[in-house]
Design a protein around this motif. Structure first.
Motif: not given
Length: 289
Positions: A110, A113-116, A204, A212
């Protein structure tokens, strides 16, 4: 965009890719060809079955990267702590498409990103480790920074006029005097050691994570040997606070290199009017000078 629609960039679409594959790599002609979900601007990328990709430059200025990556990715890969693209084959112009192009091994993951990302501090250390490992690779015979790297790895002074023009445009929106101070401070320094390898676009969008954690760094189109300051820009475009401090400590670069890194980040933020990044750079300059 449907599977067969052109996107206006060099007339590239899935049908073209199928024709090129059938003509030049008939052993892959039966593989399904599908656009990737997240694509870049310099190249159009298509999945070839489950294990391969076709990567086609959208403009002549990006073709040098095809040859460069095909030669150097296999040399860089063994020294690096995470996966990088694997060059499988190099295609030639054909079927009305005018450029060389590449077949690569598909890398799962993936986009960072801050989410991944599970832990930004850990990611900061991982990217720093990647940069240091890349710098440790023997740079003998490597591609010296220049037009092929869009002058990443060269002195930021190459973009001096463009930077001053952008400063004039943004007058009243940012602290022009402080921004000029950041720029001049960078131009007063230089990389006075032997050239080292740099990636050129550690952002990014070129970082893949799995569970993660950093698992791959992709898109070496702007790589080369020279000044590695450009590889520190992610400190301002992705990290902040403790994660930026973690990255700064782990990557072990001297103050002059950081001054040029701020200039690289400032130039790009100015020409794209990315005011938040400009403010991050200016604040970091004040903190460390």
């Amino acid at each position: 965009m449907t599977d067969n629609q052109q996107d206006g960039r060099a007339g590239i679409d899935a049908a073209l890719v199928r024709r090129l594959i059938a003509q030049q790599f008939p052993q892959c002609a039966d593989l399904p060809v599908t656009p990737v979900k997240i694509d870049g601007w310099d190249n159009r990328t298509y999945r070839l079955g489950d294990e391969l990709t076709a990567r086609l430059p959208t403009h002549e200025s990006y073709v040098a990267a095809v040859h460069k990556e095909h030669q150097w990715l296999p040399i860089l890969a063994p020294a690096l702590p995470v996966a990088i693209p694997e060059a499988v084959a190099k295609g030639s112009p054909g079927e009305g498409y005018p450029y060389h192009w590449a077949i690569r091994r598909w890398i799962p993951g993936e986009t960072a990103s801050p989410e991944t990302v599970a832990d930004l501090d850990e990611l900061a250390r991982s990217i720093a480790g990647f940069i240091l490992a890349l710098q440790s690779v023997d740079a003998t015979g490597g591609p010296i920074a220049g037009a092929h790297s869009f002058y990443r790895g060269a002195p930021p002074e190459y973009y001096h006029d463009e930077t001053l023009e952008a400063l004039a445009v943004l007058k009243g929106r940012i602290d022009i005097d402080l921004a000029r101070e950041v720029w001049d401070a960078a131009l007063a320094t230089s990389w006075d050691r032997a050239p080292v390898w740099f990636h050129g676009d550690i952002a990014s969008g070129n970082l893949l994570v799995r569970d993660g954690r950093l698992s791959a760094v992709i898109d070496f189109g702007t790589c080369g040997v020279g000044d590695p300051a450009c590889d520190l820009v992610i400190a301002y475009t992705f990290f902040s606070g403790t994660s930026r401090a973690t990255f700064r400590e782990a990557v072990q670069q001297d103050p002059a290199t950081w001054a040029r890194a701020r200039a690289w980040a400032l130039w790009k933020a100015l020409i794209t009017a990315d005011i938040p990044v400009v403010e991050e750079v200016l604040a970091d300059h004040e903190l460390h000078t």
